[in-house]
Design an enzyme around this catalytic site. Structure first.
Site, mmCIF file in Angstrom:
data_model
loop_
_atom_site.group_PDB
_atom_site.id
_atom_site.type_symbol
_atom_site.label_atom_id
_atom_site.label_comp_id
_atom_site.label_asym_id
_atom_site.label_seq_id
_atom_site.Cartn_x
_atom_site.Cartn_y
_atom_site.Cartn_z
ATOM 1 N N ASP A 27 103.682 17.858 20.552
ATOM 2 C CA ASP A 27 103.689 19.033 21.423
ATOM 3 C C ASP A 27 103.471 20.277 20.568
ATOM 4 O OD1 ASP A 27 104.457 21.141 23.253
ATOM 5 O OD2 ASP A 27 105.572 19.664 24.400
ATOM 6 N N ASP B 222 99.307 18.137 23.020
ATOM 7 C CA ASP B 222 98.992 18.658 24.358
ATOM 8 C C ASP B 222 98.378 20.052 24.304
ATOM 9 O OD1 ASP B 222 101.352 19.869 23.543
ATOM 10 O OD2 ASP B 222 102.428 19.544 25.421
ATOM 11 N N HIS B 223 98.749 20.840 23.304
ATOM 12 C CA HIS B 223 98.208 22.184 23.100
ATOM 13 C C HIS B 223 98.668 22.650 21.735
ATOM 14 C CE1 HIS B 223 102.288 23.423 24.000
ATOM 15 N NE2 HIS B 223 102.200 22.786 25.169
ATOM 16 N N LYS C 156 108.335 11.731 25.004
ATOM 17 C CA LYS C 156 107.928 12.722 25.989
ATOM 18 C C LYS C 156 106.632 12.319 26.689
ATOM 19 C CE LYS C 156 107.335 17.697 26.594
ATOM 20 N NZ LYS C 156 107.452 19.024 25.973
ATOM 21 N N HIS D 120 93.927 43.405 25.785
ATOM 22 C CA HIS D 120 93.441 42.996 27.105
ATOM 23 C C HIS D 120 94.643 42.958 28.046
ATOM 24 C CE1 HIS D 120 91.912 40.305 30.267
ATOM 25 N NE2 HIS D 120 90.694 40.653 29.875
ATOM 26 N N CYS E 115 102.336 22.290 28.839
ATOM 27 C CA CYS E 115 102.684 20.865 28.732
ATOM 28 C C CYS E 115 102.175 19.989 29.872
ATOM 29 C CB CYS E 115 104.195 20.721 28.604
ATOM 30 S SG CYS E 115 104.884 21.580 27.175
#
EC number: 3.1.6.1
Length: 540
Positions: A44, A317-318, A132, A255, A84
């Site tokens: 993760d 996942d990222h 997980k 931004h 997630c």
């Protein structure tokens, strides 16, 4: 022991007889001579840029380096949603986020959804999962979902604790993230007791929490996970002098979506360079501990004589921003958040190969089926990675002809007040928001601006227009954004009705409680106005 083992395995051949090819559009492999085992390790919040130069210089990751040397690494792999549950839903379904409507950490796949593991089990694979998973609906805190539902409301509230570091008191502590180590031990024991004696090929999944930040109890029970926690043992794996202090734009020049994210993540205050460097150092140390767990599994495979029969895949996942762009966590299309590691090694996989083509996590589903020789469904968003990594396909150009030269990532959850869509090509990163008109897009040339500091959308209108047209041909993103806005309102109304007279108390004491309790009526009124509005137009 590690160096000795690496040299021993390097001297032996990992490669088995190469698989044959067929003419499937999204896959390459029809059948292996002997069906290989498959191990998928998913961490993760692991920044994929740490797996190749120059990011790899900042922390020692011996087992990731081993996989690079003996397998194929994808240099431009991306999440399909930088949070997630939606990300994992894409990985387990092989479908883009908008196709499964996995809008936030509470809205993922149906628990009975047929995943690639279910398909492999039907085709004779023995399957097992540890750790997980987090790809089905119904999980995560009430705060997390309410923040996602109310992101269109005209208020600005801190939703996270200030990012901080915490050092374990025991200097030599190795097993800092005990839950992950426990699941790693369970996976190793399963390999020893079950897989090593099985006549069936197996597919084993291990999901890790690391290097995701830890909860921050010092900020109150209802604050999120903003603590980077490790021990001196793992900090010694980090090259402190190599840690880069990211450049920040002034708050007034950010931004508008980035400003909202930075504010809600409690990152708009003052941070010293030492604070920033420590947060990054602790994060890298957490990555080193993650690598060690991956190593435990690889070592077990080797000790059991299964390494040469098993395809090992590692991804995440990222990523984790770790104070880049004045943010921590994920929920962003910037590289630190959206770029993930992706490495494959095993029988029939090319060694020491780096693939520069853009790929994403929806490619995991067809790759898994391709490894097993299972025909691929034609409705998948992803493409098998075997044509780029298999020894039968040693020309990356052939892979480019199979896999489109772009990937799609989208985000609809908390800490970001507009649905976000990224189209990543070889050179460009184009980011569109909401309906495509109410929020200015972003364009980055990653070949000349890898840190994504200069938005050149206005400078190159033709490129911007061309990429926007391509994005709209893949996804009708204004329509998707409107659907998400409507979903958010409907879900919030249901939740509000479910708690009845306790509504004012409950909503005031979510993760934003420190700000909310200063002016509770003001924020309740803002939600009432949002619920009454007839337009779903996004205003920032």
């Amino acid at each position: 022991m590690l160096l000795l083992w690496v040299s021993v395995v390097a001297a032996s051949a990992l490669a088995a007889p190469a698989p044959g090819a067929d003419g499937q559009r999204r896959g390459a492999i029809q059948a292996w001579p002997d069906a290989p085992n498959v191990l998928l390790v998913v961490s993760d919040s692991f920044d994929g840029r740490l797996t190749f130069y120059p990011g790899s210089q900042v922390v020692k990751l011996p087992f990731i380096n081993f996989m690079k040397a003996h397998g194929t690494s994808f240099l431009n792999a991306y999440t399909n949603s930088p949070i997630c549950c939606p990300s994992r839903a894409a990985m387990w379904s092989g479908l883009f986020t908008h196709l499964t409507e996995s809008w936030n950490n509470f809205k993922g796949l149906d628990p009975n959804y047929t995943t690639w593991m279910d398909v492999m089990e039907k085709h004779g694979y023995r399957t097992q999962k540890f750790g997980k998973l987090d790809y089905t609906s119904g999980h995560h805190s009430i705060s997390n979902r309410v923040e996602a539902w109310t992101r269109d409301v005209a208020f600005l509230l801190r939703q996270e604790g200030r990012p901080m570091v915490n050092l374990a008191p025991k200097k030599t502590k190795v097993r800092v993230m005990q839950v992950d180590w426990k699941n790693t031990d369970r996976a190793v024991n399963w390999l020893r007791k079950e897989a090593s004696n099985s006549t069936q090929p197996f597919v084993l999944y291990l999901g890790l929490n690391l290097p995701h930040p830890y909860p921050s109890p010092s900020s109150g029970e209802n604050f999120g996970s903003s603590t980077f926690h490790t021990s001196r043992y793992w900090l010694k794996k980090v090259s402190y002098d190599a840690i880069k202090i990211p450049k920040w734009s002034p708050l007034s020049e950010m931004h508008p979506v980035d400003y909202y994210s930075s504010y809600t993540k409690n990152c708009t205050g003052k941070f010293t360079e030492k604070e920033i460097k420590n947060i990054r150092a602790f994060y890298y140390a957490m990555c080193a501990e993650t690598d060690a767990m991956l190593g435990e599994i690889i070592l077990a495979l080797r000790q059991l004589g299964l390494l040469q029969k098993t395809i090992v895949i590692y991804t995440s996942d990222h990523g984790e921003l770790a104070m880049e762009h004045r943010q921590f966590y994920k929920m962003s299309m910037y590289e630190a958040s959206s770029h993930v590691p992706l490495l494959i090694m095993g029988p029939g996989i090319q060694a020491n190969l780096q693939v520069s083509s853009v790929v994403s996590l929806v490619d995991i589903y067809p790759t898994m089926l391709d490894i097993a020789g299972i025909p691929l469904p034609q409705n998948l968003s992803g493409y098998s990675l075997l044509p780029s990594s298999s020894e039968m396909f040693k020309n990356e150009q052939k892979f480019k002809n199979l896999h489109p030269p772009w990937i799609l990532s989208e985000f609809h959850g908390c800490n970001v007040n507009a649905s976000t869509y990224m189209l990543r090509t070889n050179q460009w990163k184009y980011i569109a928001y909401s309906d495509g008109a109410s929020v200015l897009p972003q364009l980055f040339d990653l070949s000349s601006d890898p840190d994504e500091l200069t938005n050149i959308a206005a400078k190159f209108p033709e490129v911007t227009s061309s990429l926007d047209q391509k994005l709209r041909s893949i996804i009708n993103y204004p329509k998707v954004s409107a659907s998400v806005h409507q979903y958010n309102k409907e879900q919030f109304i249901k939740w509000k009705q479910s708690i009845g007279q306790n509504y004012s108390t409950v909503i005031a004491n979510l993760r934003w409680h420190q700000d909310w309790l200063k002016k509770p009526k003001k924020y309740e009124n803002a939600i009432d106005q949002w619920l009454k509005s007839h337009s779903d137009a996004k205003t920032i």
